[in-house]
Enzyme design. Structure first.
Site, PDB file in Angstrom:
ATOM      1  N   ALA A 193       0.830  -1.203   0.000  1.00 49.79           N
ATOM      2  CA  ALA A 193       0.000   0.000   0.000  1.00 49.79           C
ATOM      3  C   ALA A 193       0.867   1.256   0.000  1.00 49.79           C
ATOM      4  CB  ALA A 193      -0.918  -0.009   1.226  1.00 49.79           C
ATOM      5  N   PHE A 194       0.224   2.403  -0.217  1.00 51.51           N
ATOM      6  CA  PHE A 194       0.946   3.673  -0.332  1.00 51.51           C
ATOM      7  C   PHE A 194       1.577   4.130   0.968  1.00 51.51           C
ATOM      8  CE2 PHE A 194      -3.026   5.106   1.458  1.00 51.51           C
ATOM      9  CZ  PHE A 194      -2.644   6.140   2.290  1.00 51.51           C
ATOM     10  N   GLY A 196       3.954   1.960  16.113  1.00 46.12           N
ATOM     11  CA  GLY A 196       5.377   1.889  16.415  1.00 46.12           C
ATOM     12  C   GLY A 196       5.846   0.514  16.828  1.00 46.12           C
ATOM     13  N   SER A 221      -6.689  -2.237   2.133  1.00 47.65           N
ATOM     14  CA  SER A 221      -7.956  -2.119   2.851  1.00 47.65           C
ATOM     15  C   SER A 221      -8.616  -3.482   3.042  1.00 47.65           C
ATOM     16  CB  SER A 221      -8.912  -1.199   2.080  1.00 47.65           C
ATOM     17  OG  SER A 221      -9.352  -1.839   0.901  1.00 47.65           O
ATOM     18  N   GLU A 261      -2.652  -8.333   5.316  1.00 47.46           N
ATOM     19  CA  GLU A 261      -2.458  -7.288   6.326  1.00 47.46           C
ATOM     20  C   GLU A 261      -3.420  -6.152   5.970  1.00 47.46           C
ATOM     21  OE1 GLU A 261      -0.778  -7.414   8.971  1.00 47.46           O
ATOM     22  OE2 GLU A 261       0.846  -8.861   8.724  1.00 47.46           O
ATOM     23  N   CYS A 263      -1.830   1.841   9.525  1.00 45.43           N
ATOM     24  CA  CYS A 263      -2.845   0.841   9.854  1.00 45.43           C
ATOM     25  C   CYS A 263      -2.962   0.682  11.365  1.00 45.43           C
ATOM     26  CB  CYS A 263      -2.533  -0.491   9.183  1.00 45.43           C
ATOM     27  SG  CYS A 263      -0.858  -1.054   9.421  1.00 45.43           S
TER      28      CYS A 263
END
Length: 540
Positions: free
Chosen positions: A194-195, A490, A276, A297, A331
């Site tokens: 993803a971006f 994190g 998504s 994911e 995410c």
């Protein structure tokens, strides 16, 4: 617009994306590309040019649609990439399969040495590659560099792992027999990213897949193609220097057609998809239809729960970092802050004050703490979510508006007063909106954490050790990441990363995630001259 609908995009996105792409092409043709401006000359240090090939399988190509990459901080065009056609995808898969025959024969520790060299090559480019992530994705510079560092860290981890992977020798119930597990590579690992993490997520998959003996085929997000090209150039140089086939780490930039082809292709032995939940469900169904292996994911609607005994000096910076970091486009971003009624007002006041001190600016400026959203469509989604929250009874404590400056900037937003099960609270909107909820009892708070469809990350703040272990236990959080006194975001690379329920169930990075990239065989070897059967069965 199937595989372009990564996390922040909604149902009506297909038409908008097409319109936006046409508009962007026209604009790019009439604008000066950033790569040609002296300020951005450093892009050429990554081997980038005005027009870039978006296919690599040992040689570079790209005969498909030409797309323009835009900078979210000013919506100016950076450079162009020629995507893959389906025939080029077909050629890339064939080259990858041939490369696997070479790679699988190399001992795992020797494969680890190649991964070590990839990590070192990334170290040499960490600053300039981090700047590209900041320019093209929109996250602040320190996060861009941190993302490259994650890939490096996973390479280091994988090097050690290359000398440790394997299965146990188990006790056999039969005399003269050995019972053991043999782990082998699955073959070709397709990686769709993803971006929001255009380097790190590929790195998690790539480093582990390689030491396990697999080859990789990468399709990055259509809106961050320059990062995909730059990373592939770095990896390709290492492979070429070692006289190895470049197709060990191949790449096809593309959109829905290439993504769908990967999902349906039986030659792709494992498909790792990050994006998504909506798109991930479609991907999962296509892969399952061919009985393929998948690693998903997907989304997260993550919560921090703050109890009455919490250290608020830990709570406030944690909540701010986890909700504002990457402009709410992780995410693992905290989207729900569940506060005990006794600390609710104090925490809201302190966090709102902290929000107003967040330094907003160009993401590549070293003092900036908060940059733009990735696309104009995300800005629209932000505004729509704020309005829905108001309609459903929410009060905007701070934020709620678009910032009047070039680029896709919005104010980080806090909304209170909503019901825990309000539809907007249960919707993952990939923007910096924090919904604050008020609770009374522990059981109630744990239930609210678990009632959303996703199950990625969660955290509580408390000093009560009994509560900590209830939270970690079977009646506590149902998420894949369960934290105490730290934020939801994190994560370290040493633990397995991933979530449950609509988050997809996949695991990447540390712990035993390497098993996702291998197939297990249970092997029984008879070294005696007898033939005893298991369970004491006699067949004479």
């Amino acid at each position: 617009a199937f595989f372009k609908m990564v996390k922040p995009l909604g149902k009506s996105m297909a038409f908008r994306q097409k319109t936006f792409t046409i508009h962007c092409k026209h604009t790019a043709a009439m604008s000066t590309l950033l790569i040609n401006q002296p300020k951005y000359a450093w892009l050429k240090e990554l081997g980038l040019a005005e027009d870039n090939n978006g296919v690599y399988h040992g040689t570079w190509g790209g005969q498909g649609e030409v797309i323009t990459s835009y900078c979210p901080a000013n919506n100016e065009p950076i450079a162009r990439v020629r995507q893959a056609t389906l025939s080029e995808y077909e050629e890339t898969v064939q080259k990858s399969k041939e490369a696997w025959k070479v790679w699988a024969d190399i001992p795992a520790p020797k494969r680890g040495e190649i991964v070590r060299q990839i990590g070192d090559a990334l170290r040499k480019k960490i600053d300039v590659l981090g700047r590209l992530v900041s320019l093209e994705m929109g996250k602040i510079y320190v996060e861009g560099v941190g993302e490259v560092q994650e890939y490096i860290d996973v390479c280091d981890y994988a090097v050690g792992l290359s000398r440790m992977i394997g299965g146990p020798i188990l006790p056999s119930e039969r005399p003269g027999h050995a019972l053991l597990e043999q782990w082998n590579p699955v073959g070709l690992v397709g990686i769709i990213t993803a971006f929001n993490f255009p380097v790190a997520v590929y790195g998690w998959n790539n480093a582990l897949a390689l030491i396990c003996g697999n080859v990789c085929l990468w399709k990055g997000a259509p809106s961050t193609p320059l990062t995909s090209v730059a990373v592939t150039k770095i990896v390709a140089e290492v492979l070429e220097h070692n006289s190895l086939p470049g197709a060990i780490c191949s790449m096809t930039c593309g959109g829905a057609d290439v993504g769908t082809a990967m999902a349906k292709d039986e030659r792709v032995n494992l498909l790792s998809f990050t994006g998504s939940t909506q798109v991930g469900k479609s991907v999962g169904m296509m892969v399952q239809e061919r009985f393929g292996r998948q690693l998903l994911e997907l989304g997260g609607n993550n919560a921090i729960i703050v109890f009455e005994d919490a250290d608020l000096n830990l709570v406030v910076p944690s909540a701010v970092f986890a909700s504002v970091g990457t402009a709410g486009q992780r995410c693992t971003t905290t989207r729900r802050l569940i506060l005990h009624e006794s600390v609710h007002d104090t925490v809201v006041e302190r966090i709102a004050k902290a929000y107003k001190q967040v330094r907003i600016g160009d993401p590549w400026d070293a003092t900036t703490m908060y940059g733009p959203l990735h696309t104009k469509q995300a800005v629209e989604q932000y505004l729509a979510a704020v309005e829905k929250a108001k309609e459903q009874g929410g009060t905007v404590v701070c934020g709620g508006k678009v910032i009047d400056r070039p680029g896709n900037y919005v104010e980080p937003t806090i909304i209170t007063g909503l019901a825990h099960d309000a539809p907007i609270v249960h919707t993952e909107t990939f923007v910096p909106i924090l919904y604050v909820l008020k609770f009374k009892e522990e059981e109630e708070a744990f239930g609210w954490n678990n009632e959303v469809k996703q199950g990625l990350s969660s955290s509580i703040f408390t000093k009560d050790m009994g509560r900590v272990f209830r939270w970690l236990g079977p009646k506590g959080s149902d998420c894949g990441i369960v934290n105490v006194n730290i934020p939801t975001s994190g994560a370290e690379i040493g633990g397995a990363f991933g979530g449950e329920k609509h988050t997809g169930g996949g695991r990447e990075s540390g712990s035993d995630s390497w098993k996702q990239y291998m197939r297990r065989s249970t092997c029984t070897i008879n070294y005696s001259k007898e033939l005893p059967l298991a369970q004491g069965i006699k067949f004479e």
